[in-house]
Design a protein around this motif. Structure first.
Motif, PDB file in Angstrom:
ATOM      1  N   PRO A  88       0.814  -1.213   0.000  1.00  0.00           N
ATOM      2  CA  PRO A  88       0.000   0.000   0.000  1.00  0.00           C
ATOM      3  C   PRO A  88       0.850   1.267   0.000  1.00  0.00           C
ATOM      4  O   PRO A  88       1.908   1.322   0.624  1.00  0.00           O
ATOM      5  N   ALA A  89       0.365   2.285  -0.700  1.00  0.00           N
ATOM      6  CA  ALA A  89       1.118   3.529  -0.857  1.00  0.00           C
ATOM      7  C   ALA A  89       1.426   4.195   0.481  1.00  0.00           C
ATOM      8  O   ALA A  89       2.477   4.802   0.644  1.00  0.00           O
ATOM      9  N   ILE A  90       0.512   4.070   1.437  1.00  0.00           N
ATOM     10  CA  ILE A  90       0.737   4.711   2.733  1.00  0.00           C
ATOM     11  C   ILE A  90       1.941   4.092   3.442  1.00  0.00           C
ATOM     12  O   ILE A  90       2.616   4.756   4.247  1.00  0.00           O
ATOM     13  N   ILE A  91       2.238   2.830   3.147  1.00  0.00           N
ATOM     14  CA  ILE A  91       3.414   2.169   3.713  1.00  0.00           C
ATOM     15  C   ILE A  91       4.666   2.616   2.963  1.00  0.00           C
ATOM     16  O   ILE A  91       5.703   2.900   3.559  1.00  0.00           O
ATOM     17  N   ARG A  92       4.551   2.730   1.650  1.00  0.00           N
ATOM     18  CA  ARG A  92       5.709   3.093   0.826  1.00  0.00           C
ATOM     19  C   ARG A  92       6.147   4.540   1.040  1.00  0.00           C
ATOM     20  O   ARG A  92       7.290   4.883   0.761  1.00  0.00           O
ATOM     21  N   ARG A  93       5.267   5.397   1.529  1.00  0.00           N
ATOM     22  CA  ARG A  93       5.637   6.805   1.697  1.00  0.00           C
ATOM     23  C   ARG A  93       6.469   7.047   2.963  1.00  0.00           C
ATOM     24  O   ARG A  93       7.054   8.112   3.137  1.00  0.00           O
ATOM     25  N   TYR A  94       6.490   6.076   3.872  1.00  0.00           N
ATOM     26  CA  TYR A  94       7.223   6.211   5.126  1.00  0.00           C
ATOM     27  C   TYR A  94       8.700   6.523   4.859  1.00  0.00           C
ATOM     28  O   TYR A  94       9.279   5.961   3.924  1.00  0.00           O
ATOM     29  N   PRO A  95       9.346   7.432   5.637  1.00  0.00           N
ATOM     30  CA  PRO A  95       8.891   8.081   6.865  1.00  0.00           C
ATOM     31  C   PRO A  95       8.286   9.482   6.658  1.00  0.00           C
ATOM     32  O   PRO A  95       8.345  10.318   7.558  1.00  0.00           O
ATOM     33  N   PHE A  96       7.727   9.728   5.477  1.00  0.00           N
ATOM     34  CA  PHE A  96       7.167  11.041   5.186  1.00  0.00           C
ATOM     35  C   PHE A  96       5.644  11.025   5.260  1.00  0.00           C
ATOM     36  O   PHE A  96       5.005   9.996   5.091  1.00  0.00           O
ATOM     37  N   ALA A  97       5.079  12.211   5.493  1.00  0.00           N
ATOM     38  CA  ALA A  97       3.628  12.364   5.544  1.00  0.00           C
ATOM     39  C   ALA A  97       3.284  13.808   5.225  1.00  0.00           C
ATOM     40  O   ALA A  97       4.163  14.683   5.233  1.00  0.00           O
ATOM     41  N   LEU A  98       2.023  14.048   4.941  1.00  0.00           N
ATOM     42  CA  LEU A  98       1.538  15.405   4.732  1.00  0.00           C
ATOM     43  C   LEU A  98       0.676  15.818   5.914  1.00  0.00           C
ATOM     44  O   LEU A  98      -0.054  15.005   6.475  1.00  0.00           O
ATOM     45  N   ALA A  99       0.758  17.090   6.286  1.00  0.00           N
ATOM     46  CA  ALA A  99      -0.083  17.619   7.358  1.00  0.00           C
ATOM     47  C   ALA A  99      -0.695  18.934   6.895  1.00  0.00           C
ATOM     48  O   ALA A  99      -0.026  19.731   6.226  1.00  0.00           O
ATOM     49  N   ALA A 100      -1.959  19.144   7.238  1.00  0.00           N
ATOM     50  CA  ALA A 100      -2.631  20.393   6.874  1.00  0.00           C
ATOM     51  C   ALA A 100      -1.991  21.561   7.614  1.00  0.00           C
ATOM     52  O   ALA A 100      -1.622  21.451   8.785  1.00  0.00           O
ATOM     53  N   THR A 101      -1.855  22.683   6.930  1.00  0.00           N
ATOM     54  CA  THR A 101      -1.219  23.864   7.534  1.00  0.00           C
ATOM     55  C   THR A 101      -2.215  24.763   8.251  1.00  0.00           C
ATOM     56  O   THR A 101      -1.829  25.648   9.001  1.00  0.00           O
ATOM     57  N   GLY A 102      -3.491  24.566   8.026  1.00  0.00           N
ATOM     58  CA  GLY A 102      -4.503  25.456   8.593  1.00  0.00           C
ATOM     59  C   GLY A 102      -5.173  26.276   7.506  1.00  0.00           C
ATOM     60  O   GLY A 102      -6.324  26.692   7.636  1.00  0.00           O
ATOM     61  N   SER A 103      -4.437  26.516   6.433  1.00  0.00           N
ATOM     62  CA  SER A 103      -5.005  27.204   5.276  1.00  0.00           C
ATOM     63  C   SER A 103      -5.652  26.162   4.371  1.00  0.00           C
ATOM     64  O   SER A 103      -5.078  25.103   4.146  1.00  0.00           O
ATOM     65  N   GLU A 104      -6.834  26.463   3.878  1.00  0.00           N
ATOM     66  CA  GLU A 104      -7.573  25.493   3.075  1.00  0.00           C
ATOM     67  C   GLU A 104      -6.769  25.053   1.853  1.00  0.00           C
ATOM     68  O   GLU A 104      -6.289  25.875   1.070  1.00  0.00           O
ATOM     69  N   GLY A 105      -6.615  23.736   1.722  1.00  0.00           N
ATOM     70  CA  GLY A 105      -5.918  23.186   0.570  1.00  0.00           C
ATOM     71  C   GLY A 105      -4.408  23.267   0.645  1.00  0.00           C
ATOM     72  O   GLY A 105      -3.716  22.915  -0.315  1.00  0.00           O
ATOM     73  N   GLN A 106      -3.870  23.697   1.780  1.00  0.00           N
ATOM     74  CA  GLN A 106      -2.418  23.826   1.929  1.00  0.00           C
ATOM     75  C   GLN A 106      -1.890  22.739   2.866  1.00  0.00           C
ATOM     76  O   GLN A 106      -2.462  22.489   3.926  1.00  0.00           O
TER      77      GLN A 106
END
Length: 244
Positions: A88-106
């Motif tokens: 699964p892609a979520i496993i292959r992306r490790y150790p990186f991730a995306l987090a919302a910044t608070g601004s919509e779509g960012q």
């Protein structure tokens, strides 16, 4: 899987390097893995795909079952290798991730500083001597952006299914070695309701290109037998090791 996730920062991570991923030991204790609808066709050939409910957000997310009980991933061997044709892609992306910044779509790129893949001395650097992002960052940025787009479409897919009352609880009894185990707490597409959709709703479903994902999910449930076989093999190997 994640221990210490922080935003990637050129000052903080000026000397940070990423080791080559040679195993998946970090995922050995996860029995489910989130998958996007774009992964269904490949994932369904290996894993049962079900939906779990996020009651706080009043939404559903699709996951691949990779174990029969919490804390056990049946696809990671003792040597850390992933014993299946698709990861699964979520496993292959490790150790990186995306987090919302608070601004919509960012979103901002984050890294798990507690990962064994993160080092100050070995691997490929995140930033060069001038503090500029290396190709590692560029590749991660592109990969995570693609996953984010797929995630948004997957959310739309789940929202449509929920709005049209297409989810039904999964209650399946399976043999777990010498016991019978209930698989519950998750949902699947209700095939009867799918077949009884009005022409208008079915054409809407087809127009949104959701049909392949639905059929893949329904067919994937046959892979529960694969989990049972893998569990039996694990139990047999453990018993043999004790006997020796």
């Amino acid at each position: 899987m994640f221990e210490k996730v922080v935003p990637v920062n050129r000052e903080r991570h000026a000397k940070t390097r990423i080791r080559e991923m040679k195993g998946f030991g970090f995922a050995a204790k996860f029995h489910i893995a989130y998958v996007t609808m774009h992964e269904f066709s490949r994932a369904a050939a290996v894993y049962p795909i079900v939906f779990v409910e996020d009651q706080e957000k009043d939404s559903f997310r699709p996951v691949a079952l990779i174990g029969l009980e919490a804390g056990e991933n049946l696809f990671v061997g003792a040597d850390g290798k992933w014993e299946a044709s698709y990861v699964p892609a979520i496993i292959r992306r490790y150790p990186f991730a995306l987090a919302a910044t608070g601004s919509e779509g960012q979103f901002t790129i984050c890294i798990d500083e507690g990962s064994p893949l993160v080092s100050d001395t070995e691997g490929s650097p995140l930033f060069d001597d001038k503090g500029e992002p290396t190709q590692v960052i560029e590749n991660v940025k592109r990969y995570l952006a693609e996953l984010q787009q797929m995630d948004q479409l997957t959310q739309q897919f789940c929202t449509w299914l929920k709005a049209n009352n297409m989810f039904t609880p999964l209650n399946m009894r399976v043999r777990d070695h010498d016991k019978v185990k209930n698989i519950a707490g998750c949902y699947v597409v209700n095939e009867e309701r799918l077949n009884n959709l009005s022409d208008e709703r079915f054409l809407e479903l087809r127009g949104k290109r959701f049909l392949p994902a639905i059929y893949a999910q329904l067919m994937s449930l046959a892979q529960v037998e694969r989990l049972i076989s893998l569990k039996d093999r694990r139990v047999a190997e453990a018993a043999k090791a004790v006997a020796e």
